[in-house]
Design a protein around this motif. Structure first.
Motif, PDB file in Angstrom:
ATOM      1  N   LEU A  15     -13.794  65.769  25.749  1.00  0.00           N
ATOM      2  CA  LEU A  15     -14.656  64.986  25.468  1.00  0.00           C
ATOM      3  C   LEU A  15     -15.965  65.349  25.047  1.00  0.00           C
ATOM      4  CD1 LEU A  15     -12.497  62.064  26.928  1.00  0.00           C
ATOM      5  CD2 LEU A  15     -13.312  62.394  24.748  1.00  0.00           C
ATOM      6  N   ASP A  16     -16.660  66.478  25.828  1.00  0.00           N
ATOM      7  CA  ASP A  16     -17.875  67.073  26.304  1.00  0.00           C
ATOM      8  C   ASP A  16     -18.433  67.069  24.610  1.00  0.00           C
ATOM      9  OD1 ASP A  16     -17.913  65.916  28.401  1.00  0.00           O
ATOM     10  OD2 ASP A  16     -17.353  68.416  29.612  1.00  0.00           O
ATOM     11  N   ASP A  17     -17.387  67.315  24.009  1.00  0.00           N
ATOM     12  CA  ASP A  17     -17.692  67.446  22.820  1.00  0.00           C
ATOM     13  C   ASP A  17     -18.238  66.653  21.629  1.00  0.00           C
ATOM     14  OD1 ASP A  17     -17.061  70.592  22.371  1.00  0.00           O
ATOM     15  OD2 ASP A  17     -15.025  70.066  22.461  1.00  0.00           O
ATOM     16  N   LEU A  18     -18.039  65.042  21.842  1.00  0.00           N
ATOM     17  CA  LEU A  18     -18.018  63.648  21.635  1.00  0.00           C
ATOM     18  C   LEU A  18     -20.135  63.802  20.940  1.00  0.00           C
ATOM     19  CD1 LEU A  18     -17.520  61.421  20.405  1.00  0.00           C
ATOM     20  CD2 LEU A  18     -18.268  59.970  23.073  1.00  0.00           C
ATOM     21  N   GLU A  19     -20.732  64.339  21.565  1.00  0.00           N
ATOM     22  CA  GLU A  19     -22.089  64.052  21.014  1.00  0.00           C
ATOM     23  C   GLU A  19     -22.482  65.270  19.854  1.00  0.00           C
ATOM     24  OE1 GLU A  19     -26.659  64.497  22.871  1.00  0.00           O
ATOM     25  OE2 GLU A  19     -25.419  63.756  23.345  1.00  0.00           O
ATOM     26  N   ALA A  20     -21.871  66.412  20.178  1.00  0.00           N
ATOM     27  CA  ALA A  20     -22.741  67.135  18.981  1.00  0.00           C
ATOM     28  C   ALA A  20     -20.784  66.647  17.821  1.00  0.00           C
ATOM     29  CB  ALA A  20     -21.758  68.450  18.698  1.00  0.00           C
ATOM     30  N   PHE A  21     -19.581  67.028  18.080  1.00  0.00           N
ATOM     31  CA  PHE A  21     -18.718  65.804  16.898  1.00  0.00           C
ATOM     32  C   PHE A  21     -19.103  64.807  16.311  1.00  0.00           C
ATOM     33  CE2 PHE A  21     -14.926  63.448  16.092  1.00  0.00           C
ATOM     34  CZ  PHE A  21     -14.596  64.945  15.442  1.00  0.00           C
ATOM     35  N   HIS A  22     -20.379  63.794  16.603  1.00  0.00           N
ATOM     36  CA  HIS A  22     -20.569  62.754  16.326  1.00  0.00           C
ATOM     37  C   HIS A  22     -21.529  63.118  15.472  1.00  0.00           C
ATOM     38  CE1 HIS A  22     -22.250  58.756  15.597  1.00  0.00           C
ATOM     39  NE2 HIS A  22     -22.904  58.897  15.386  1.00  0.00           N
ATOM     40  N   GLU A  23     -22.258  64.087  16.038  1.00  0.00           N
ATOM     41  CA  GLU A  23     -23.312  64.412  15.117  1.00  0.00           C
ATOM     42  C   GLU A  23     -23.266  65.123  13.848  1.00  0.00           C
ATOM     43  OE1 GLU A  23     -26.983  68.032  14.960  1.00  0.00           O
ATOM     44  OE2 GLU A  23     -26.693  67.049  17.386  1.00  0.00           O
ATOM     45  N   MET A  24     -22.111  65.743  13.622  1.00  0.00           N
ATOM     46  CA  MET A  24     -21.439  66.428  12.530  1.00  0.00           C
ATOM     47  C   MET A  24     -20.534  65.640  12.074  1.00  0.00           C
ATOM     48  SD  MET A  24     -18.847  69.311  12.276  1.00  0.00           S
ATOM     49  CE  MET A  24     -17.310  68.946  12.863  1.00  0.00           C
ATOM     50  N   ASP A  50      -7.999  61.190  20.145  1.00  0.00           N
ATOM     51  CA  ASP A  50      -6.486  61.411  18.905  1.00  0.00           C
ATOM     52  C   ASP A  50      -6.848  62.896  19.015  1.00  0.00           C
ATOM     53  OD1 ASP A  50      -6.424  58.263  19.034  1.00  0.00           O
ATOM     54  OD2 ASP A  50      -6.887  58.086  17.290  1.00  0.00           O
ATOM     55  N   LEU A  51      -7.723  63.150  18.638  1.00  0.00           N
ATOM     56  CA  LEU A  51      -7.194  64.970  17.933  1.00  0.00           C
ATOM     57  C   LEU A  51      -6.818  65.647  19.190  1.00  0.00           C
ATOM     58  CD1 LEU A  51     -10.487  65.282  15.747  1.00  0.00           C
ATOM     59  CD2 LEU A  51      -8.124  65.224  15.216  1.00  0.00           C
ATOM     60  N   ILE A  52      -7.888  65.154  20.737  1.00  0.00           N
ATOM     61  CA  ILE A  52      -7.154  65.991  22.418  1.00  0.00           C
ATOM     62  C   ILE A  52      -5.852  65.535  21.747  1.00  0.00           C
ATOM     63  CG2 ILE A  52      -8.065  65.990  24.428  1.00  0.00           C
ATOM     64  CD1 ILE A  52     -10.989  65.445  23.233  1.00  0.00           C
ATOM     65  N   ASN A  53      -5.303  64.712  21.914  1.00  0.00           N
ATOM     66  CA  ASN A  53      -3.964  64.064  22.305  1.00  0.00           C
ATOM     67  C   ASN A  53      -2.993  65.041  21.639  1.00  0.00           C
ATOM     68  OD1 ASN A  53      -5.334  62.106  24.291  1.00  0.00           O
ATOM     69  ND2 ASN A  53      -5.356  60.160  23.281  1.00  0.00           N
ATOM     70  N   LYS A  54      -3.473  64.546  20.302  1.00  0.00           N
ATOM     71  CA  LYS A  54      -1.848  65.737  19.313  1.00  0.00           C
ATOM     72  C   LYS A  54      -2.079  67.075  19.851  1.00  0.00           C
ATOM     73  CE  LYS A  54      -3.602  63.503  14.383  1.00  0.00           C
ATOM     74  NZ  LYS A  54      -2.697  63.091  14.040  1.00  0.00           N
ATOM     75  N   TYR A  55      -2.610  67.575  20.823  1.00  0.00           N
ATOM     76  CA  TYR A  55      -2.038  68.812  21.654  1.00  0.00           C
ATOM     77  C   TYR A  55      -0.899  68.480  21.859  1.00  0.00           C
ATOM     78  CZ  TYR A  55      -7.118  70.347  20.536  1.00  0.00           C
ATOM     79  OH  TYR A  55      -8.120  70.580  20.507  1.00  0.00           O
TER      80      TYR A  55
END
Length: 165
Positions: A15-24, A50-55
């Motif tokens: 979840l800490d990837d959210l800001e950069a993920f959103h930017e991309m 959702d992507l994290i939960n798929k793991y």
């Protein structure tokens, strides 16, 4: 860690990837060859979750991982390993500020090696023909053209490439 290259580390999304993920994912230039659609921060939070939960799913065939630079641990993009019918599809995308630094070629090479290590016999990649940089990367790594077609989502000519491992 899923795999690493000389400069990059591939790991599970968090979840800490959210800001950069959103930017991309909200950059029109990044998304123009994907589906042409950008979403809100809240929609990206749902998507990332959702992507994290798929793991944790036993029958998961849709793996999206984070790419980070080793020297500063900055999130710079994502890689995908997706079961596409009979094919194992690879993909990757980067934040625009990390384009033209050789990361695409480096991550493609890393994906090829990783797929060999886990026993995948063949991988495919789909590239919109206007995405010349990505087409060159696949050609440089010995992917062969399988077919061309019009992408249903963005109505552009797309090529399917494959590599026997």
């Amino acid at each position: 860690m899923i795999f690493e290259t000389e400069r990059l580390l591939v790991r599970k999304l968090v979840l800490d990837d959210l800001e950069a993920f959103h930017e991309m994912q909200s950059n029109d230039n990044v998304m123009q060859f994907v589906d042409g659609e950008t979403k809100t921060f809240e929609e990206h939070l749902v998507e990332l979750t959702d992507l994290i939960n798929k793991y944790n799913l036993s029958n998961n065939d849709f793996w999206i991982y984070a790419i980070e630079r080793k020297f500063d641990t900055h999130f710079i993009g994502t890689v995908a390993l997706v079961k596409d019918g009979e094919d194992d599809e690879i993909g990757y995308r980067f934040l625009e500020k990390y384009w033209k630094k050789g990361y695409g070629s480096e991550i493609c090479e890393g994906l090829i090696y990783h797929c060999k290590q886990i026993g995948i016999p063949k991988i495919v990649g789909y590239v919109v023909n206007k995405n010349i940089a990505s087409a060159k990367i696949l050609a440089r790594h010995n992917f062969k053209v399988v077919k061309q077609f019009i992408n249903d989502d963005i109505k552009l000519l797309e090529t399917k490439y494959e590599l026997i491992l």
